[in-house]
Design a protein around this motif. Structure first.
Motif, PDB file in Angstrom:
ATOM      1  N   ALA A 159      22.029   3.517   2.583  1.00  0.00           N
ATOM      2  CA  ALA A 159      22.232   2.747   1.494  1.00  0.00           C
ATOM      3  C   ALA A 159      22.517   1.637   2.911  1.00  0.00           C
ATOM      4  N   GLN A 160      22.452   2.164   4.480  1.00  0.00           N
ATOM      5  CA  GLN A 160      22.022   1.798   5.752  1.00  0.00           C
ATOM      6  C   GLN A 160      21.150   2.196   6.578  1.00  0.00           C
ATOM      7  N   TRP A 161      20.329   1.835   7.143  1.00  0.00           N
ATOM      8  CA  TRP A 161      19.503   2.377   7.634  1.00  0.00           C
ATOM      9  C   TRP A 161      19.796   2.548   9.434  1.00  0.00           C
ATOM     10  N   PRO A 162      19.119   3.377  10.419  1.00  0.00           N
ATOM     11  CA  PRO A 162      20.104   3.833  11.744  1.00  0.00           C
ATOM     12  C   PRO A 162      19.194   3.271  12.207  1.00  0.00           C
ATOM     13  N   ARG A 163      19.198   2.492  13.309  1.00  0.00           N
ATOM     14  CA  ARG A 163      18.569   1.907  14.301  1.00  0.00           C
ATOM     15  C   ARG A 163      17.062   2.796  14.168  1.00  0.00           C
ATOM     16  N   SER A 164      16.557   1.961  14.777  1.00  0.00           N
ATOM     17  CA  SER A 164      14.453   2.064  15.119  1.00  0.00           C
ATOM     18  C   SER A 164      13.440   1.811  16.166  1.00  0.00           C
ATOM     19  N   ALA A 165      12.963   2.310  16.902  1.00  0.00           N
ATOM     20  CA  ALA A 165      12.524   1.370  17.795  1.00  0.00           C
ATOM     21  C   ALA A 165      11.013   0.992  17.633  1.00  0.00           C
ATOM     22  N   ALA A 166      10.549  -0.474  17.668  1.00  0.00           N
ATOM     23  CA  ALA A 166       9.339  -0.508  16.956  1.00  0.00           C
ATOM     24  C   ALA A 166       8.464   0.692  18.233  1.00  0.00           C
ATOM     25  N   ILE A 167       7.130   0.731  17.411  1.00  0.00           N
ATOM     26  CA  ILE A 167       6.324   1.453  17.842  1.00  0.00           C
ATOM     27  C   ILE A 167       5.519   1.117  18.669  1.00  0.00           C
ATOM     28  N   ALA A 168       5.814  -0.271  18.647  1.00  0.00           N
ATOM     29  CA  ALA A 168       5.444  -1.224  19.853  1.00  0.00           C
ATOM     30  C   ALA A 168       5.746  -0.202  21.423  1.00  0.00           C
ATOM     31  N   ASP A 169       7.446  -0.395  21.067  1.00  0.00           N
ATOM     32  CA  ASP A 169       7.838  -0.476  22.069  1.00  0.00           C
ATOM     33  C   ASP A 169       7.586   1.005  22.840  1.00  0.00           C
ATOM     34  N   LEU A 170       6.821   2.012  22.162  1.00  0.00           N
ATOM     35  CA  LEU A 170       6.332   3.670  22.776  1.00  0.00           C
ATOM     36  C   LEU A 170       5.543   3.054  23.571  1.00  0.00           C
ATOM     37  N   ALA A 171       4.653   2.372  23.872  1.00  0.00           N
ATOM     38  CA  ALA A 171       3.489   2.307  24.966  1.00  0.00           C
ATOM     39  C   ALA A 171       2.783   3.282  24.434  1.00  0.00           C
ATOM     40  N   LEU A 172       1.719   3.119  23.511  1.00  0.00           N
ATOM     41  CA  LEU A 172       0.995   4.721  22.984  1.00  0.00           C
ATOM     42  C   LEU A 172      -0.471   3.823  23.570  1.00  0.00           C
ATOM     43  N   GLU A 173      -0.934   1.789  23.196  1.00  0.00           N
ATOM     44  CA  GLU A 173      -1.782   1.950  23.245  1.00  0.00           C
ATOM     45  C   GLU A 173      -2.376   1.102  24.856  1.00  0.00           C
ATOM     46  N   PRO A 174      -3.496   1.455  25.368  1.00  0.00           N
ATOM     47  CA  PRO A 174      -4.358   1.087  26.896  1.00  0.00           C
ATOM     48  C   PRO A 174      -3.566   0.333  27.164  1.00  0.00           C
ATOM     49  N   THR A 175      -3.174  -0.277  28.372  1.00  0.00           N
ATOM     50  CA  THR A 175      -3.193  -1.896  29.033  1.00  0.00           C
ATOM     51  C   THR A 175      -3.731  -2.574  29.023  1.00  0.00           C
ATOM     52  N   VAL A 176      -5.572  -1.799  29.409  1.00  0.00           N
ATOM     53  CA  VAL A 176      -6.774  -2.689  29.481  1.00  0.00           C
ATOM     54  C   VAL A 176      -7.140  -1.507  28.633  1.00  0.00           C
ATOM     55  N   ASP A 177      -7.867  -2.142  26.944  1.00  0.00           N
ATOM     56  CA  ASP A 177      -8.309  -2.052  25.793  1.00  0.00           C
ATOM     57  C   ASP A 177      -9.788  -1.486  26.462  1.00  0.00           C
ATOM     58  N   TRP A 178      -9.851  -0.164  26.529  1.00  0.00           N
ATOM     59  CA  TRP A 178     -11.046   0.530  26.083  1.00  0.00           C
ATOM     60  C   TRP A 178     -11.328   1.605  25.071  1.00  0.00           C
ATOM     61  N   THR A 179     -10.826   1.241  23.925  1.00  0.00           N
ATOM     62  CA  THR A 179     -10.707   1.726  23.159  1.00  0.00           C
ATOM     63  C   THR A 179     -11.292   1.186  21.640  1.00  0.00           C
ATOM     64  N   GLY A 180     -12.491  -0.053  21.927  1.00  0.00           N
ATOM     65  CA  GLY A 180     -13.425  -0.342  21.576  1.00  0.00           C
ATOM     66  C   GLY A 180     -14.563   0.338  19.719  1.00  0.00           C
ATOM     67  N   GLY A 181     -14.528   1.830  20.797  1.00  0.00           N
ATOM     68  CA  GLY A 181     -15.734   2.429  19.978  1.00  0.00           C
ATOM     69  C   GLY A 181     -14.938   2.946  19.000  1.00  0.00           C
ATOM     70  N   LEU A 182     -13.591   3.327  19.309  1.00  0.00           N
ATOM     71  CA  LEU A 182     -13.023   3.738  18.909  1.00  0.00           C
ATOM     72  C   LEU A 182     -12.694   3.486  17.983  1.00  0.00           C
ATOM     73  N   ALA A 183     -11.797   2.001  17.411  1.00  0.00           N
ATOM     74  CA  ALA A 183     -11.539   1.543  16.914  1.00  0.00           C
ATOM     75  C   ALA A 183     -12.987   1.413  15.772  1.00  0.00           C
ATOM     76  N   SER A 184     -14.033   1.557  16.172  1.00  0.00           N
ATOM     77  CA  SER A 184     -14.825   0.201  15.749  1.00  0.00           C
ATOM     78  C   SER A 184     -15.882   2.049  14.405  1.00  0.00           C
ATOM     79  N   THR A 185     -15.811   3.776  14.754  1.00  0.00           N
ATOM     80  CA  THR A 185     -15.657   4.977  14.779  1.00  0.00           C
ATOM     81  C   THR A 185     -14.750   5.327  13.545  1.00  0.00           C
ATOM     82  N   TRP A 186     -13.819   5.531  13.929  1.00  0.00           N
ATOM     83  CA  TRP A 186     -12.671   5.775  13.756  1.00  0.00           C
ATOM     84  C   TRP A 186     -11.374   4.506  12.690  1.00  0.00           C
ATOM     85  N   LYS A 187     -10.823   5.472  11.678  1.00  0.00           N
ATOM     86  CA  LYS A 187      -9.548   4.909  10.721  1.00  0.00           C
ATOM     87  C   LYS A 187      -8.628   6.504  10.797  1.00  0.00           C
TER      88      LYS A 187
END
Length: 263
Positions: free
Chosen positions: A172-200
């Motif tokens: 009936a009512q959802w509990p609070r949730s953090a945003a996925i971005a709040d977990l800071a899982l992605e790198p601050t300097v983006d080096w993931t181009g190869g991963l993103a182009s190769t994997w889904k």
């Protein structure tokens, strides 16, 4: 009912999610970001990037079914108790994991939840067979592959994969949730181009990888897997491997497909 998702970031063939939906109670899918709980085995940068993409894909799939992913950060037992109090949940269900450090941690979490008055349901995890089902006649783990393989083949056939639920009953009512971005899982300097182009990452990516393999290199797998310059394998490792890019966001039947290919 709280469905605590960890490595099983998928909707199809997910025993814990199936148990939650079949209970008839509203289902609250929860992911806890608790790297300290598994120290010193916290995931590295590539694993964290993969996790961010997998969580994003999972949340989108849940929303398509009238649900959503509740994300919490911190001690798993603390956050599970917090969610339970917020929604009045009476049970928590999760899939088994098999790493010794996690087994010990799960026992403590279960004890704390039960002490708080919650029921705990543990389902089989992401393995074709439970470890205790594949033993020597003396009841010990196998140390040689061939007899282990024969013992696996002698067990009952793996059950067909359960499809993803079409709808998931919401509270009936959802509990609070953090945003996925709040977990800071992605790198601050983006080096993931190869991963993103190769994997889904995510369940759909795993399904697509399996289909591509079955339509192409599967027939040449026996020899093709030995030639890195060609696409001779399924490319499923990131979806299945606990230690590399982590997070099993793939279908359970992918494990079974790989199992069959090795026969």
């Amino acid at each position: 009912m709280i469905c605590w998702l960890r490595l099983d970031l998928r909707l199809a063939d997910n025993p814990a999610l199936l148990a939650a939906t079949e209970s008839g109670a509203p289902v609250i899918p929860v992911f806890t970001w608790s790297p300290d709980d598994e120290a010193p085995w916290a995931p590295g940068g590539a694993s964290r990037w993969w996790l961010h993409q997998s969580l994003t894909a999972l949340d989108a799939s849940l929303r398509d079914r009238g649900s959503r992913l509740i994300v919490r950060q911190g001690s798993a037992v603390r956050e599970l108790l917090s969610v339970a109090r917020a929604v009045g949940a009476t049970h928590v269900v999760w899939a088994q994991r098999y790493e010794p450090i996690v087994i010990a941690g799960d026992a403590k979490i279960e004890a704390a939840l039960v002490k708080a008055g919650l029921g705990v349901v543990r389902t089989p995890g992401n393995l074709l067979f439970e470890p205790d089902d594949v033993r020597t006649q003396a009841g010990q783990p196998f140390q040689v592959f061939t007899p282990f393989w024969k013992a696996c083949q002698a067990l009952p056939a793996v059950a067909p994969a359960h499809p993803a639920p079409r709808t998931i009953r919401a509270p009936a009512q959802w509990p609070r949730s953090a945003a996925i971005a709040d977990l800071a899982l992605e790198p601050t300097v983006d080096w993931t181009g190869g991963l993103a182009s190769t994997w889904k990452p995510g369940e759909a990516g795993a399904r697509a990888a399996l289909k591509t393999f079955m339509r192409g290199a599967m027939g040449e797998y026996r020899e093709g897997r030995d030639h890195p310059a060609q696409q001779g394998t399924a490319g499923l490792s990131p979806h299945l491997d606990r230690k590399s890019t982590r997070l099993n966001s793939s279908h359970g039947y992918i494990s079974y497909a790989v199992f069959c290919l090795k026969k």
